[in-house]
Design a protein around this motif. Structure first.
Motif, short mmCIF file in Angstrom:
data_model
loop_
_atom_site.label_atom_id
_atom_site.label_comp_id
_atom_site.label_asym_id
_atom_site.label_seq_id
_atom_site.Cartn_x
_atom_site.Cartn_y
_atom_site.Cartn_z
N ILE A 1 -65.81 -81.57 -33.33
CA ILE A 1 -64.38 -81.42 -33.17
C ILE A 1 -64.18 -82.17 -31.92
O ILE A 1 -64.58 -82.12 -30.87
CB ILE A 1 -63.82 -80.06 -33.00
CG1 ILE A 1 -64.37 -79.01 -34.17
CG2 ILE A 1 -62.28 -80.14 -32.88
CD1 ILE A 1 -64.02 -77.61 -33.88
N LEU B 1 -55.20 -78.76 -37.93
CA LEU B 1 -55.31 -79.36 -36.54
C LEU B 1 -54.21 -79.97 -35.81
O LEU B 1 -53.50 -80.33 -36.51
CB LEU B 1 -56.26 -80.57 -36.87
CG LEU B 1 -57.87 -80.31 -37.50
CD1 LEU B 1 -58.57 -81.46 -37.95
CD2 LEU B 1 -58.52 -79.25 -36.50
N LYS C 1 -60.12 -74.08 -30.91
CA LYS C 1 -60.01 -74.56 -32.03
C LYS C 1 -61.76 -74.41 -32.69
O LYS C 1 -61.90 -74.01 -33.71
CB LYS C 1 -59.68 -76.17 -32.49
CG LYS C 1 -59.68 -76.28 -33.82
CD LYS C 1 -58.58 -75.53 -34.56
CE LYS C 1 -57.20 -75.88 -34.14
NZ LYS C 1 -56.18 -74.91 -34.80
N ILE D 1 -61.83 -84.07 -36.96
CA ILE D 1 -63.27 -83.27 -37.46
C ILE D 1 -64.21 -84.26 -37.96
O ILE D 1 -63.60 -85.23 -38.97
CB ILE D 1 -62.82 -81.99 -38.16
CG1 ILE D 1 -62.21 -80.93 -37.33
CG2 ILE D 1 -64.27 -81.71 -39.04
CD1 ILE D 1 -62.15 -79.65 -38.12
#
Length: 454
Positions: free
Chosen positions: A223, A388, A234, A394
């Motif tokens: 990430i 996101l 996240k 990602i």
């Protein structure tokens, strides 16, 4: 086999050895066919009549007869055969889509590595206390033959913390249960009895290949974001999603806490009034906390450093540390809290960058499934459940990225091999029709390979 030498990485090491072995075997076979085989034929093959070589033996007649019937049917019904060929290709594609995929095939090695991470900042003594319970679990497992433990070290090449290490466990050869079953049971027992201890189980070969490829985990979800707080949040969210997927185990959010920290913020004006610098304060605190080497003694053939330091009860208390006396070069004496403030941080996180981009890698391993299926499930779950924010992306790394790279190289090698074989056949037959028929048959034979794997 020449295109296999173009492969890189760990896959190239395996396949280059295969290509060399097959090439030597074929060349040896050619030499024997031209020299040794004719001698044996001259010695053992007896020909009674001039036309006898055209007659077939009983076994060959049994084999040839159905083949001739099938060949005649095929030549009379060419359209049917073409349809069957297209159906074979379609079936092969369906089989390929339903097959699992791995970077390396899974097999029972009879041993495994148990990596563990205690909470950040845990002392060597506390880590040792917790791991003695894990040792008891290993001793109670009837399949375990022996084990060794490293605390503060690992089998890899990197420097590790006192709260990390690994077990190397060897299982008995006459065990009733498989290695995977033993690992699943141990994982459950450790997670239930020592919830603060993060563990992951790795095969011996997988662990070595992971170190060689710098991708120690099969699953790695990278990430990227420049917002550190959002990045960590996240990563925790992604881990919570993938840990519920069937077959995904040993998940880790990738947020590495390097342990608690004590920060001394020195007021330069106050320090100047007392006649000291930040370096003077740093040396005084260093002496108080870690000690200053003043001598050494020889004990059992080893040189042991002697340090002068404060008593442990002082070093473990921030309140007492604030009243640490400091003496300036001019002889002035004062307390540390008169020129500095002390802040305690429970945990500082490491910052990793990949291509100059700040990143966190959420990792996991797999059990009772294959790598390709696990990644497909992860992608669908993340697409459905994780949103996101702007500027966050990602990517998928780990052994999956190595696998995809290897597959691309293998596909290229396969295409090149087919072209080279076609060129050889083209020179041999001096026409396009025969080589096309032969190569098409070889390509269609992949359907049988896929069916056997399925």
């Amino acid at each position: 086999f020449l295109p296999l030498t173009l492969l890189t990485g760990v896959t190239g090491v395996f396949f280059r050895s295969l290509a060399l072995t097959m090439a030597v075997a074929l060349l040896t076979s050619l030499v024997l066919a031209l020299t040794f085989t004719p001698v044996l034929a001259e010695r053992f093959v007896k020909v009674k009549g001039a036309d006898n070589h055209e007659e077939l033996g009983r076994v060959m007649k049994i084999l040839i007869k159905p083949y001739e019937s099938l060949l005649r049917f095929s030549l009379r019904h060419r359209l049917v055969i073409l349809i069957v060929c297209f159906l074979t290709l379609a079936g092969s594609y369906i089989l390929y889509r339903n097959l699992g995929s791995e970077f390396l095939p899974s097999f029972d090695e009879g041993a495994f590595v148990l990596d563990y991470i205690a909470p950040a900042g845990t002392s060597l003594e506390e880590t040792d206390r917790v791991l003695k319970h894990v040792e008891e679990l290993l001793k109670e497992t009837p399949e375990v033959e022996s084990y060794s433990r490293r605390t503060g070290l690992q089998l890899g090449l990197s420097i590790t913390e006192p709260n990390t290490g690994d077990f190397l466990v060897k299982l008995k050869s006459d065990r009733a249960r498989s290695t995977a079953t033993v690992i699943d049971d141990l994982r459950g027992e450790i997670e239930n009895s020592e919830p603060s201890l993060e563990v992951e189980f790795v095969g011996i070969l997988s662990d070595l290949v992971g170190d060689l490829t710098s991708s120690p985990e099969p699953i790695e979800i990278k990430i990227f974001s420049e917002d550190k707080k959002a990045l960590h949040a996240k990563a925790e969210e992604v881990e919570s999603v993938i840990k519920d997927i069937n077959g995904v185990v040993d998940t880790n959010a990738g947020v590495i806490v390097s342990g608690p920290a004590v920060t001394f913020k020195i007021d330069p004006m106050k320090a100047a009034n007392f006649g000291v610098t930040a370096s003077d304060v740093s040396n005084a605190v260093e002496t108080a906390m870690n000690g200053t080497p003043v001598s050494s003694i020889l004990h059992q053939g080893r040189s042991i450093t002697v340090r002068v330091t404060l008593p442990e009860n002082v070093r473990r208390s921030i309140d007492v540390l604030q009243s640490l006396p400091i003496r300036s070069s001019s002889g002035n004496s004062f307390r540390l809290d008169q020129i500095a403030t002390i802040e305690y941080d429970k945990g500082q996180t490491e910052v990793d960058r990949d291509g100059l981009r700040q990143t966190v890698g959420v990792t996991a391993r797999i059990t009772s499934t294959d790598l390709g299926s696990a990644i497909s499930s992860i992608k669908s779950e993340l697409a459905a459940k994780v949103k996101l924010p702007a500027g966050m992306t990602i990517e998928y790394g780990g052994l999956f990225a190595e696998q995809q790279s290897s597959f691309r190289e293998l596909a290229l090698a396969l295409v090149l091999a087919i072209l080279l074989v076609f060129l050889v056949l083209l020179v041999e037959f001096r026409s396009f029709t025969h080589p096309i028929a032969i190569v098409a048959g070889a390509v269609l034979a992949l359907g049988g390979v896929l069916l056997a794997l399925f």
